[in-house]
Every structure is written in C-alpha cells, then in structure tokens.
Motif scaffolding. Structure first.
Motif, PDB file in Angstrom:
ATOM      1  N   THR A 174     -41.281   8.177 -71.168  1.00 17.61           N
ATOM      2  CA  THR A 174     -41.912   7.876 -69.886  1.00 17.61           C
ATOM      3  C   THR A 174     -40.842   7.711 -68.794  1.00 17.61           C
ATOM      4  N   GLN A 205     -41.328  11.183 -79.426  1.00 15.64           N
ATOM      5  CA  GLN A 205     -42.508  10.856 -78.659  1.00 15.64           C
ATOM      6  C   GLN A 205     -43.074  12.130 -78.022  1.00 15.64           C
ATOM      7  N   TYR A 235     -46.942  -0.371 -66.752  1.00 17.93           N
ATOM      8  CA  TYR A 235     -46.979   0.731 -65.780  1.00 17.93           C
ATOM      9  C   TYR A 235     -48.318   1.428 -65.663  1.00 17.93           C
TER      10      TYR A 235
HETATM   11  N1  PHE Z   1     -44.728   4.888 -73.005  1.00 25.49           N
HETATM   12  C1  PHE Z   1     -45.799   4.603 -73.886  1.00 25.49           C
HETATM   13  C2  PHE Z   1     -45.247   4.203 -75.252  1.00 25.49           C
HETATM   14  O1  PHE Z   1     -44.059   4.187 -75.405  1.00 25.49           O
HETATM   15  C3  PHE Z   1     -46.723   5.764 -74.047  1.00 25.49           C
HETATM   16  C4  PHE Z   1     -47.486   6.003 -72.806  1.00 25.49           C
HETATM   17  C5  PHE Z   1     -47.187   7.053 -72.006  1.00 25.49           C
HETATM   18  C6  PHE Z   1     -48.514   5.133 -72.447  1.00 25.49           C
HETATM   19  C7  PHE Z   1     -47.904   7.284 -70.863  1.00 25.49           C
HETATM   20  C8  PHE Z   1     -49.236   5.352 -71.317  1.00 25.49           C
HETATM   21  C9  PHE Z   1     -48.936   6.412 -70.524  1.00 25.49           C
HETATM   22  O2  PHE Z   1     -45.972   3.894 -76.174  1.00 25.49           O
END
Ligand code: PHE
Length: 489
Positions: free
Chosen positions: A320, A363, A403
């Motif tokens: 992200t 991811q 976020y």
């Molecule tokens: N960044 C989150 C995680 O690490 C995944 C995510 C991405 C959640 C985009 C919401 C929106 O789990």
C-alpha cells in the motif's frame, strides 16, 4: 558370442530344441542367452517358443556342500588314520560340520566315536553327495535313486525353469549387422554408407527429462492472478523497492506515529541507511497538518508529528506504500484520469514464524481510482475478482485500517474445509489520505489486498508455509507440481 553360437548353430541345424541344454553344452550362462534370444526374436531373426520345465535346484545348504564337500566327508577327512580325540577334532572343523558331519559319518559307518576318541572305520570315502550336487548345479540329469538322500536332507528343491525352443525366423541371417545410428563424415568419405543399415527412428521412445528451470507454485499463481488483473483492465505498479521510508509506508496513509504497527516488534527498521534523504516537502507539510490538527473537515489525531519518525527507513510492511506513491504521482498530473492499478510483490513483517506465518510474504493489491466511486463499486469489483480466482461465495465483515473508511475483511466459503476463511482486506481510502495528495474532492479510491501465499496453499493443498517458501522446499515438489488452472475454468 552367445548370439554367434545361436545363429551359427541354426545355419546348419533345423532347430535348437532346448535353450537350457544348449546353454549348458556351450558353456554359456542361460540368462545371457535369454537376453540374446529376446533381442533376436524382436527382430524376427529367430522364432522362439517359450516352455517351462521343472528342474532340481540347490538350496543354500546344498550350495555350500557342492563347494566345500558334504559335512560327513569333511569330518572323515579331518580324522587322521590313527584317530584323534573329540576335542582335537572339534578344533579342526567348523561347529556345523562337526555337529551335522559326526552324526552322518557315524550313521554311514565312516567313523566310530568312542571313549578313546574318534577313529576311521574305512580307509577312504568318495564324496558322492558333493558330486551329485555339483551335477545338479550344472543342470545335468541325476539318477532318481541318487536324488533320494539329497531330497531327504532338503539340500535340493524342485522349481520350474523357463527355456526356449528356437528355429530360424523370417529375417534370419547368419550374422547380424549392427544398424548404424548416425551418418558420419567418415561414412561419407569411405563411401560405406551405401551398404550400411540405418536404425529407424523410434518416435515414440521416452526422452530424457530436460534440465530447465521450473516455476515455483507462488510464481504460477502469481502469473494467473496477474492475468486476471490484466483481463480486468488493471495496470501494474512499480514495486521494485523493498526499502521504503516510514513516510510512504505509514504517514502518507494517515497512520499515526504512535500506532503499534510502527513499533520495531512489528516492523524491520534499517540501520544503514537509517533514514530517507528526500521527501516531497509541500506534501509533507500537508500530511503533517492533517495528522496534527486535521484539515479537509477532519479533526486529525492531535499529537506532535515528528519528522525523524517519518524519515526512518524500513522494509515495507505492505505494498500500500507503493499505492500511496502512485496516487500521489497521479494527483500531480494536470488533469485527472481514472486508473486501475495492481501489484504483486514481497512485504516484510517482524512476526513469529510458524506453520502459516513467515517474516516475509507476497501481497496482492488492487485499487481503482475514479470520480464518484461508492462502497457498492467495491463490492462489485471484489465479487468479480474473487469469482475469477474460483471463490464465488463472499462475505464481508466491518474492520479497521487507519487509511480506509469503511474497511471490510473479505471471507470466502472454502468447500474443502466447509467453513468461511479470511481471504483479504479492503476499503475506501480516507479523504485524510487522498486530499493532501491533491486529488480532486470527488475522486474516491477503492482498494483491497491479500496474500499470494494463502490462495497458493489452498490451490496446491499445502498446509505448512515452510513447504512452499524458504530453504526447506522440496525441489521435486517444484518440478512435479501441476500448472495453476486459475482463471482457465
Ligand atoms: N494494506 C492492507 C494489508 O496490509 C491491505 C489493504 C490494501 C487493505 C488496500 C485495504 C486497502 O493488509
């Protein structure tokens, strides 16, 4: 040599009626002869009929006596003409020979065992037992009456034996030419290629497996998911930086500096270089404000935001961070255009390693950035995306991310496990994240993330992550696992 003798014999004779006898009289091992017969039969050089006949064979004990003599004669030979004490005799022969040999030698009246010791009763004995055994070993016929004692003493057994009767085949030749497998320069120079017989190609022969690289299951599933994103019109984000600043990994995502995920217990911080050299200053100022006192209608977190905290380098904990960079870049363009972005790459978390967790994993992240997107659009795109992954039944559970608002965990019904399993996390990026970047106010971003490991383990039936990734992975599993059929159904 075996081949020459078969072909030579058949040239002058009608047939070889018994390959066993033929082998015995030619002094060839029958196993070797059998191989030659099979090869000649394959090329129709001979006709071979198989037959079975029962024959006497030596048992283990019989084989020993054939070699070393019967125990009674061994014992007799150990007795000197003027006798010997039992103790002396016992020392001269081995214990089994002494035990079995003395009882047979007494029974056969070869020796006498008295108080004085052991003495010979005859001058000389011929070892008939050994002789018969040796005859049987050679495959010679032994008279039925001579077999009686051998049978009684269980030195021999009756077993079937395979033999062949042979005659010339349709392609009989007295000498087989060896078929050439290659046409060489020498053949051409000598001109002997004209007379050579070339071996035909065997187009159905199994070939050697080729030594090439094999795709790891993670890479196979990554490819499949990548093509799902491409089919849905997504572009790939550049994720080629494992090292990230805390600013892009956390602050830009409106994650407060006291958040527990920003602790070294959860995140790997870099010692060298420990901090980042540059950040976009205008934007940093807006992020500072939104954290400290709020902006764009938000109250903010109301704490003193520290630049040193934002400068700290770390191994990115999620991709992200890259999404934030991409959205910031998008916001800098003169006019806004909608985007669909995805990435699949490695992230790092300071976790206790167990059968489902490693300190690093991959991811998968997708986001859509457009005017007027709603939560309904997020439901729709998730249903579409996960259905292409083979997960048609989804459920959503309210969740929290710094976020996103709203945030939802994604669950899929697992037919094998007969239960709902968590497959991802999602949400709509907060205005506190998007507006400081400079995106227009009516632009929303819906996004979701999941691990690559989870679907791969489900698809390949792996229940320990260490069998999927890391030094304990069995290379043969990598070589032999099937293609990933995701998105093909
Ligand atoms: N960044 C989150 C995680 O690490 C995944 C995510 C991405 C959640 C985009 C919401 C929106 O789990």
């Amino acid at each position: 040599m075996a081949e020459d003798s078969i072909l030579g014999f058949l040239q002058n004779n009608e047939a070889i009626s018994d390959s066993l006898q033929f082998a015995a009289s030619a002094g060839i091992d029958h196993n070797e002869l059998e191989n030659v017969i099979k090869s000649l039969r394959g090329f129709e050089i001979v006709d071979a009929q198989e037959f079975q006949k029962d024959r006497w064979f030596l048992k283990e004990e019989g084989k020993t006596y054939a070699r070393e003599g019967s125990p009674e004669v061994q014992l007799f030979n150990a007795v000197p003409p003027d006798g010997i004490s039992r103790e002396e005799l016992q020392k001269k022969v081995n214990p089994t020979v002494f035990k079995i040999g003395s009882s047979w030698a007494v029974k056969k009246k070869l020796v006498e065992i008295g108080r004085q010791g052991v003495s010979r009763k005859v001058e000389y004995v011929e070892d008939k037992i050994q002789g018969f055994l040796q005859q049987i070993e050679k495959g010679e016929v032994v008279d039925e009456k001579d077999l009686a004692e051998l049978k009684n003493r269980k030195l021999i057994e009756f077993r079937p034996l395979k033999g062949y009767s042979l005659r010339k085949g349709p392609k009989y030749v007295s000498k087989r030419k060896k078929a050439a497998t290659d046409l060489t320069r020498e053949h051409l120079l000598r001109g002997d290629w004209r007379d050579l017989e070339f071996k035909e190609y065997n187009l159905s022969a199994q070939v050697q497996p080729i030594q090439i690289g094999y795709l790891q299951p993670l890479l196979k599933v990554r490819d499949a998911i990548q093509s799902i994103f491409l089919q849905m019109g997504f572009e790939e984000m550049p994720t080629n930086n494992y090292v990230e600043s805390s600013f892009w990994n956390f602050d830009a995502l409106f994650q407060p500096q006291q958040h527990p995920a920003r602790d070294s217990h959860d995140t790997f911080f870099l010692k060298v270089p420990s901090s980042t050299r540059e950040l976009p200053e205008d934007y940093v100022a807006k992020v500072t404000r939104v954290h400290e006192s709020g902006d764009y209608g938000s109250l903010g977190y109301r704490y003193k935001w520290k630049r040193e905290e934002a400068d700290k380098n770390l191994l990115r904990t999620h991709t992200t961070a890259v999404s934030a960079r991409m959205l910031y870049r998008l916001a800098q363009q003169k006019s806004f255009s909608p985007k669909r972005y995805y990435s699949i790459d490695r992230v790092f978390r300071n976790e206790a390693v167990d059968r489902t967790h490693l300190a690093e994993f991959h991811q998968i992240e997708g986001l859509i950035c457009d005017r007027g997107l709603t939560l309904g659009d997020l439901f729709g795109v998730l249903e579409d995306f996960f259905a292409r992954l083979g997960m048609a039944k989804l459920r959503f559970k309210p969740a929290y991310n710094p976020y996103t608002e709203p945030s939802m965990e994604i669950f899929s019904y697992h037919e094998g496990l007969k239960k709902w399993v968590e497959v991802g996390n999602s949400g709509m990026f907060r205005p506190e994240m998007l507006l400081p970047m400079g995106l227009p106010e009516d632009v929303s971003v819906i996004a979701w993330g999941l691990s690559l490991e989870r679907p791969t383990m489900i698809l390949y039936g792996i229940d320990n992550i260490r069998d999927l990734f890391g030094p304990k992975v069995d290379f043969n599993v990598i070589k032999n696992n099937p293609i990933c059929r995701l998105g093909l159904e």
